[in-house]
Every structure is written in C-alpha cells, then in structure tokens.
Design an enzyme around this catalytic site. Sequence first.
Site, PDB file in Angstrom:
ATOM      1  N   GLU A 217       3.435  -1.976   0.998  1.00  0.00           N
ATOM      2  CA  GLU A 217       4.152  -3.029   0.099  1.00  0.00           C
ATOM      3  C   GLU A 217       4.634  -2.749  -1.223  1.00  0.00           C
ATOM      4  O   GLU A 217       3.698  -2.394  -2.044  1.00  0.00           O
ATOM      5  CB  GLU A 217       3.344  -4.335   0.055  1.00  0.00           C
ATOM      6  CG  GLU A 217       1.689  -4.468   0.180  1.00  0.00           C
ATOM      7  CD  GLU A 217       1.377  -3.839  -1.407  1.00  0.00           C
ATOM      8  OE1 GLU A 217       1.729  -4.757  -1.523  1.00  0.00           O
ATOM      9  OE2 GLU A 217       0.256  -3.210  -1.105  1.00  0.00           O
TER      10      GLU A 217
ATOM     11  N   GLU B 232       1.397  -0.060  -2.366  1.00  0.00           N
ATOM     12  CA  GLU B 232       2.270   1.162  -1.874  1.00  0.00           C
ATOM     13  C   GLU B 232       1.890   2.198   0.108  1.00  0.00           C
ATOM     14  O   GLU B 232       3.354   2.014   0.268  1.00  0.00           O
ATOM     15  CB  GLU B 232       2.700   2.071  -3.264  1.00  0.00           C
ATOM     16  CG  GLU B 232       3.370   1.207  -3.983  1.00  0.00           C
ATOM     17  CD  GLU B 232       4.028   2.889  -5.126  1.00  0.00           C
ATOM     18  OE1 GLU B 232       3.539   3.796  -4.744  1.00  0.00           O
ATOM     19  OE2 GLU B 232       3.950   2.254  -6.176  1.00  0.00           O
TER      20      GLU B 232
END
Length: 358
Positions: free
Chosen positions: A182, A325
């Site tokens: 994310e 991420e």
Amino acid sequence: MNPELHRLIQSIQPADEDAMRAARARQGQLTKPPGALGALEDLSVRLAGAFGTPTPHPQGVTVIVAAGDHGVVSEGVSAFPPEVTPAMVANFLADTPAGPGGAAVNALARTLGAQVLVADVGVNADLPAHPRLHALKIRRGTRNLRAEAAMTREETEAAILAGARLAAQAMEGGADVLIPGEMGIGNTTPAAALTARLLNVPARAVTGRGTGVTDDTLERKVRVIEAALARGGSDPADPLGVLADLGGLEIAFMLGVMLQAAGARCVIILDGFVEGSAALVGVALQPHLRAYLFPAGECAEVGHAAQLAHLGLTPMFHLGLRLGEGTGGVLAAPLLLGAAATLREMQTFAEAGVPGAP
C-alpha cells in the site's frame, strides 16, 4: 452483501490437513536432524496445507501496491502531506536505469525477479495515464473518519472487488504468491482505528508513529482515533461495516487481493501493520483465510504485534521495518520459496541411501 463478494468469501476452503500431515512426516525423514531447519519446517507444512499438496511448488511472486488517500489527514495525523501519495505512485512507475520503478519495493522486487503491479484505488488526484498503472479509482480519497464513516458500504465492496479482480489477473499471469502492499499518506490512522475496534482494545494500545511523527502529533493521532471510535459508527460483529466506517480504500483493495488469492489456494505474504488491519477484517469475515496468510516481519508499529497475536501467526523476522509498499513481503518471499523447496527437493534418508535413517 454484493453476491460476487459473498461467493468470493465462501470460496475459501480450510487448509488441507492430509497434505499437512504428509508434509510433516516427510520433514521428519529428510536428510537432516529433526527440527534442524527450525521455523522453515513449520512454514513448509503450512504451505503444504495452503497449496493442498505435501510438495508445494510456488513459483510466481507478485506484489500489488494499492494507493489511496485519507480524509483524516486534515486532522494533522501524519508527518507528510497528502501530495506525497501521487508523487510516490509516479515513483513506483518511473523508468530508471535499473528498470521500472524507483521505490524501495521496486528495487527489492528486482532482486527476486518479482512482478510489481500498481493500482490507483483512491488517490486524491487525477493521475496521468500510464501503461503500468491500473486505474481503478473508486473515489478521490476517503472521508474524514473522525467525523463520519470513511466510506459507504458500496464503495468498500467496490474496492474489495477491484482488488480481487487485479489479483485474479496476476494469478492468470502465473502468480501463486501474492504480496499486498500500500501507499497512502495517513493510512496507519485507519489501520489503528480498525485494529482497536476489531480487537476491542484502547486506541492508544495500537497507535504508533507511522512515518515518524512527533510526540505531539502522536497524541493528536490517538485523540482523533478515540473520537472516531466514540462515534459508534460500526460494530465488530459486522466486519465490513467496520471497514467502511474506519478503513481506507487501499485497505479494502488489499482485502480483495487476499480473498481472491486464498480462494484459489494461493498464499499471501503480509507485509506490515496496514496489511494486518485488512487481514483482521478478512479473518473476521472468513476464518479459513488465516491458513493462507504468512506474515513477513513484525514491523515497528506498536499495534502490529497485537494483530499477529490475535491472528495466531508468527512473523518470519524482526527488522524494524515501517515503510509499507509490500517491502517486507518481498524480503520474506525467498524464505517461503526455500521452505517449500525443502519438502520438494530434499531427499529422505531412504531415498539418499544414507545409513542410520530415523
């Protein structure tokens, strides 16, 4: 509930107990002292249960990075402004001398030969078209969860299904190990709010510094989450309602990735705290999801340990990561691939003709 989402949740089956028993027995016969591979042995047995075979052979690793913004950032809960979210999406997609993408997740994925997919599910900006960007925007950021529900139920379900469809596309391309990641400035605030509500613990117990906020900002963040919880906008008995009330579009999207992967007997590597909040919702919806979740490391966020304890999952390492991420997930992928290889490729004492077999 959307019928497509209902079918997706119901498609997830329990771990294959027969495969796990066979894998455990084989681990005891491999050319090594019993238990010599430590936690890799337990990982290999769990992989057998997830893939439904005593000799699992995962081959395709794909990271799916979902980007979304959060209305609660207006409360001053983050060290960085929301403009960082679209800038980082551009970085995920940038062409660099090393290859596509200039972010940490891109660099780490290249070392493994893993694919990185990037999706805009809720960035509060109009992103330029890019051949490697999956434009799946549900809305431009969530509402301010301190004052009102972050999303409607319809928006939440749409984001979940968007994640499921991109995961299905990745699996059609050969992925059987999926890493939800994310990017969204402020997203540890909804993650902490979700965790507090679903675990029924005080906000302060599961709220950390995110990107590294000051003491004053941390205190403000706790108060904002406390106010959001005090609205009483959702009940833990309704996990989708909690996600809509307190969550984020990228969190819902990652949940969709998890549900789709588990329904196809693929495995999910959990990166960190924000991914953990999606997993809490998922396991509340469908307890069988847990069998397909493999946490990478316990991250630096204070609430992550509480999430993992609730899920009954053991992290593979402790590196103090707090980037998101999907970076931790990428680092963990070789451990999972190696654990599976021990079952599949090592010989037993009998196969190798080694004397003194157990």
